[in-house]
Scaffold this active site. Structure first.
Site, PDB file in Angstrom:
ATOM      1  CD1 TRP A 168      49.830 -33.654   4.279  1.00 46.93           C
ATOM      2  CD2 TRP A 168      51.325 -35.310   3.879  1.00 46.93           C
ATOM      3  NE1 TRP A 168      50.822 -33.242   3.357  1.00 46.93           N
ATOM      4  CE2 TRP A 168      51.705 -34.168   3.114  1.00 46.93           C
ATOM      5  CE3 TRP A 168      52.069 -36.693   3.688  1.00 46.93           C
ATOM      6  CZ2 TRP A 168      52.822 -34.272   2.264  1.00 46.93           C
ATOM      7  CZ3 TRP A 168      53.252 -36.536   2.835  1.00 46.93           C
ATOM      8  CH2 TRP A 168      53.805 -35.227   2.068  1.00 46.93           C
ATOM      9  CB  CYS A 222      91.048 -48.143  11.821  1.00 45.65           C
ATOM     10  SG  CYS A 222      92.086 -46.416  11.728  1.00 45.65           S
ATOM     11  CD  GLU A 265      90.273 -43.905  17.327  1.00 44.78           C
ATOM     12  OE1 GLU A 265      89.778 -43.190  16.688  1.00 44.78           O
ATOM     13  OE2 GLU A 265      89.983 -45.298  17.340  1.00 44.78           O
ATOM     14  CB  SER A 281      59.132 -56.076  -3.536  1.00 43.26           C
ATOM     15  OG  SER A 281      59.007 -56.577  -4.899  1.00 43.26           O
TER      16      SER A 281
HETATM   17  N1  LIG Z   1      51.712 -43.986   3.747  1.00 46.61           N
HETATM   18  C1  LIG Z   1      52.769 -44.125   3.135  1.00 46.61           C
HETATM   19  O1  LIG Z   1      53.995 -44.125   4.100  1.00 46.61           O
HETATM   20  C2  LIG Z   1      53.265 -44.153   1.773  1.00 46.61           C
HETATM   21  C3  LIG Z   1      54.534 -44.251   1.190  1.00 46.61           C
HETATM   22  C4  LIG Z   1      54.594 -44.308  -0.227  1.00 46.61           C
HETATM   23  C5  LIG Z   1      53.742 -44.562  -0.946  1.00 46.61           C
HETATM   24  N2  LIG Z   1      52.342 -44.679  -0.517  1.00 46.61           N
HETATM   25  C6  LIG Z   1      51.208 -44.764  -1.494  1.00 46.61           C
HETATM   26  O2  LIG Z   1      51.448 -46.205  -1.951  1.00 46.61           O
HETATM   27  C7  LIG Z   1      50.728 -46.022  -3.358  1.00 46.61           C
HETATM   28  C8  LIG Z   1      51.800 -46.432  -4.212  1.00 46.61           C
HETATM   29  O3  LIG Z   1      52.108 -47.841  -3.893  1.00 46.61           O
HETATM   30  P1  LIG Z   1      52.162 -49.022  -5.219  1.00 46.61           P
HETATM   31  O4  LIG Z   1      52.278 -50.318  -4.525  1.00 46.61           O
HETATM   32  O5  LIG Z   1      51.001 -48.507  -6.086  1.00 46.61           O
HETATM   33  O6  LIG Z   1      53.501 -48.583  -5.912  1.00 46.61           O
HETATM   34  P2  LIG Z   1      54.999 -48.629  -5.574  1.00 46.61           P
HETATM   35  O7  LIG Z   1      55.175 -49.860  -4.511  1.00 46.61           O
HETATM   36  O8  LIG Z   1      55.443 -47.295  -5.155  1.00 46.61           O
HETATM   37  O9  LIG Z   1      55.518 -48.878  -6.900  1.00 46.61           O
HETATM   38  C9  LIG Z   1      55.354 -50.048  -7.563  1.00 46.61           C
HETATM   39  C10 LIG Z   1      56.401 -50.147  -8.657  1.00 46.61           C
HETATM   40  O10 LIG Z   1      57.504 -50.877  -8.330  1.00 46.61           O
HETATM   41  C11 LIG Z   1      57.816 -51.969  -9.098  1.00 46.61           C
HETATM   42  N3  LIG Z   1      58.369 -52.852  -8.253  1.00 46.61           N
HETATM   43  C12 LIG Z   1      58.126 -53.290  -6.843  1.00 46.61           C
HETATM   44  N4  LIG Z   1      59.058 -54.459  -6.550  1.00 46.61           N
HETATM   45  C13 LIG Z   1      59.932 -54.690  -7.577  1.00 46.61           C
HETATM   46  C14 LIG Z   1      60.749 -55.574  -7.983  1.00 46.61           C
HETATM   47  N5  LIG Z   1      61.300 -56.436  -6.857  1.00 46.61           N
HETATM   48  N6  LIG Z   1      61.399 -55.820  -9.264  1.00 46.61           N
HETATM   49  C15 LIG Z   1      60.860 -54.575  -9.990  1.00 46.61           C
HETATM   50  N7  LIG Z   1      59.963 -53.787  -9.754  1.00 46.61           N
HETATM   51  C16 LIG Z   1      59.491 -53.935  -8.653  1.00 46.61           C
HETATM   52  C17 LIG Z   1      56.628 -52.377  -9.585  1.00 46.61           C
HETATM   53  O11 LIG Z   1      56.846 -53.298 -10.505  1.00 46.61           O
HETATM   54  P3  LIG Z   1      55.381 -54.068 -11.081  1.00 46.61           P
HETATM   55  O12 LIG Z   1      54.405 -53.457 -11.661  1.00 46.61           O
HETATM   56  O13 LIG Z   1      56.252 -55.038 -12.071  1.00 46.61           O
HETATM   57  O14 LIG Z   1      55.126 -54.981  -9.872  1.00 46.61           O
HETATM   58  C18 LIG Z   1      56.048 -51.083  -9.818  1.00 46.61           C
HETATM   59  O15 LIG Z   1      56.449 -50.633 -10.977  1.00 46.61           O
HETATM   60  C19 LIG Z   1      50.342 -44.763  -3.382  1.00 46.61           C
HETATM   61  O16 LIG Z   1      49.024 -44.490  -3.357  1.00 46.61           O
HETATM   62  C20 LIG Z   1      51.106 -43.775  -2.471  1.00 46.61           C
HETATM   63  O17 LIG Z   1      50.251 -42.476  -2.058  1.00 46.61           O
HETATM   64  C21 LIG Z   1      52.115 -44.508   0.609  1.00 46.61           C
END
Ligand SMILES: NC(=O)c1ccc[n+]([C@@H]2O[C@H](COP(=O)([O-])OP(=O)(O)OC[C@H]3O[C@@H](n4cnc5c(N)ncnc54)[C@H](OP(=O)(O)O)[C@@H]3O)[C@@H](O)[C@H]2O)c1
Length: 365
Positions: free
Chosen positions: A170, A75, A52, A302
Site C-alpha cells: 500500500w 419540486c 419538505e 485518458s
Molecule cells: N496508487 C493508486 O491510487 C493506484 C490506483 C489504481 C491502480 N494503481 C496501479 O496502477 C497500475 C495499473 O495502471 P495501468 O496504467 O497499467 O492500467 P490501468 O489504467 O488500470 O488500465 C489500463 C487499461 O485501460 C484501458 N484504457 C484506458 N483508457 C482507455 C480509453 N479511453 N479507451 C479504452 N481503453 C482505455 C487501456 O487500454 P490500452 O491498453 O488500449 O491503452 C488498458 O487496457 C497498477 O500497478 C496499479 O497497482 C495505483
C-alpha cells in the site's frame, strides 16, 4: 435567530442523505415558528419522501406564521413522489426561505413563481454558495446529463502510483484507505482499468465503511481481466459493467454476461480508445450522476486528456520511490501556460498522509 442559522441546520440535515439519494439532490428542510425549530426533515433515500414532506410529517398542523427553510427550491413535477410544491402551498407558510433555485429544467423557478402567485413571501439565495457546493454532482448532472467526475489516487511524494514493477499496495495508510472507501460510497460508479485488475485484483467495494457499493465500471478493450477476478464476484452486492470494443471476443463477452455482469460494447477511435465523453454520457443515461475514477495511470491519463474531470482527490503519502509508474502520463503539454489548473478546496491530514481535494478550474483545451 438569523435566516443563516436555520439554513445551516437545513444544510446539516441535507448532508445526512449523502450516498443514498442520487441521482436526486440532497435536500434539508426546517420549519420555524417564533425563533424555534418545530419540525425538520431531509431526503433520506432515492425514491422516498422529500425533505419538505418529511418535515411536514412531524406536525399535525402548521401553525399560522410558521416559516419553511429549504436548501433547494421545492419540486413542482411528479417524480417518484408527488410534487412538494402542492404540500408547501397547502401548509400556508407565511414565508418560504430557499437556499437556491433548482436548475432542473422541470422546476427552475416554477415553484418560486407559484408560491409568490399564491401570496407567499419567498426569499431565495440564503447560503446559496453552500447549497450549490453540497449538490455539485447533481447540478452538473441535471444540467448536462453528464456525471460529475472525480479523479482519485494515492501517490508517493514524488508522484508515483506504483513502483516500476506495478506494486502499489500500500502507498497510503490505513486511515486513508478507509477515507477512500467512504469516498466510493458517495459515488454512483467507480471507473478503473484492466491494468489495475490484472495487477491488484481489487474488489472495488465499500467493505470498510457503512454505505452502498457503487457500480464497478472497468475499461477492458482487450478483455484481459480473468473471469476469476474479484470484480466479477458478488454481483448481487456490487454490480460490474465491463466496457469493451464492438468487435471484442464474442465468446468471452458471453462468458462474462453468464456471470451476471453487464457488458457495454463501444466503438473505438483510431487510437483504439473509447470516446470517454460518450461513455460518461451513456453512464448518465443509466442514472449514474457521479463517477470516482480510481486508476491506474492509463485510465487517469485518458480521463484528464479527454477533459472530463471536475475534481481531483490526491492522497499523498510521505514516501519516495524514484522511478515508477507516474500518476499522470503524457498530456502533450509543452509550456506551463497550458497546464491544467485547480483550486484546492480542502487540504487535510490523514494519519501520516495528506489529502488534497481540488476542483479543476482550467481544463486542458
Ligand atoms: N496508487 C493508486 O491510487 C493506484 C490506483 C489504481 C491502480 N494503481 C496501479 O496502477 C497500475 C495499473 O495502471 P495501468 O496504467 O497499467 O492500467 P490501468 O489504467 O488500470 O488500465 C489500463 C487499461 O485501460 C484501458 N484504457 C484506458 N483508457 C482507455 C480509453 N479511453 N479507451 C479504452 N481503453 C482505455 C487501456 O487500454 P490500452 O491498453 O488500449 O491503452 C488498458 O487496457 C497498477 O500497478 C496499479 O497497482 C495505483
Amino acid at each position: 435567530m438569523s435566516d443563516q442559522y436555520f439554513m445551516k441546520r437545513a444544510l446539516y440535515l441535507a448532508r445526512k442523505g449523502a450516498g443514498y439519494v442520487s441521482p436526486n439532490p440532497m435536500v434539508g428542510a426546517v420549519i420555524e415558528k417564533d425563533g424555534k425549530i418545530i419540525a425538520e426533515g431531509y431526503h433520506r433515500r432515492y425514491g422516498e419522501a422529500h425533505a419538505e414532506a418529511n418535515a411536514l410529517a412531524g406536525l399535525k398542523q402548521v401553525p399560522p406564521g410558521a416559516k419553511l427553510y429549504v436548501t433547494l427550491e421545492p419540486c413542482s413535477h411528479h417524480g417518484k413522489t408527488p410534487p412538494c410544491l402542492e404540500r408547501v402551498l397547502a401548509a400556508k407558510f407565511s414565508h418560504v426561505i430557499i437556499g437556491m433555485e433548482d436548475p432542473n429544467p422541470l422546476v427552475s423557478g416554477k415553484s418560486i413563481a407559484a408560491l409568490r402567485r399564491a401570496g407567499v413571501e419567498v426569499t431565495v439565495g440564503v447560503m446559496e454558495g453552500d447549497c450549490r457546493a453540497l449538490n455539485e454532482s447533481f447540478l452538473k448532472y441535471v444540467t448536462t446529463g453528464m456525471p460529475f467526475i472525480t479523479v482519485k489516487f494515492a501517490q508517493t511524494l514524488d508522484g508515483r502510483i506504483a513502483t516500476s514493477t506495478g506494486h502499489s499496495q500500500w502507498i497510503s495508510g490505513e486511515r486513508s484507505r478507509r477515507f477512500a472507501h467512504k469516498l466510493r460510497s458517495l459515488h454512483d460508479a467507480i471507473l478503473a482499468g484492466a491494468g489495475t485488475v490484472l495487477h491488484d485484483d481489487p474488489e472495488l467495494t465499500t467493505r470498510h465503511v457503512k454505505g452502498r457499493n457503487p457500480l464497478r465500471v472497468i475499461l477492458d478493450p482487450k478483455l484481459e481481466a480473468p473471469l476469476t477476478a474479484k470484480i466479477f464476484q458478488n454481483q448481487d452486492r456490487a454490480a460490474t459493467l465491463i466496457v469493451t470494443g464492438i468487435r471484442s471476443f464474442p465468446d468471452k463477452c458471453s462468458q462474462i454476461r453468464g456471470l451476471g455482469v453487464d457488458v457495454l460494447q463501444m466503438d473505438q477511435e483510431e487510437d483504439h480508445l473509447f470516446d470517454l465523453q460518450e461513455l460518461f454520457l451513456r453512464l448518465g443515461q443509466r442514472k449514474i450522476s457521479s463517477v470516482l475514477v480510481e486508476g491506474g495511470s492509463g485510465v487517469i491519463t485518458s480521463v484528464l486528456r479527454a477533459d472530463c474531470a471536475d475534481r481531483v482527490v490526491a492522497i499523498v503519502a510521505p514516501k519516495i520511490i524514484g522511478a515508477g509508474l507516474d500518476t499522470v502520463g503524457e498530456l502533450h503539454i509543452t509550456s506551463m501556460e497550458r497546464a491544467m489548473g485547480l483550486r484546492f478546496k480542502k487540504v487535510s491530514r490523514s494519519g501520516d498522509d495528506i489529502i488534497l481535494d481540488g476542483r479543476i478550474t482550467k481544463p486542458l483545451s
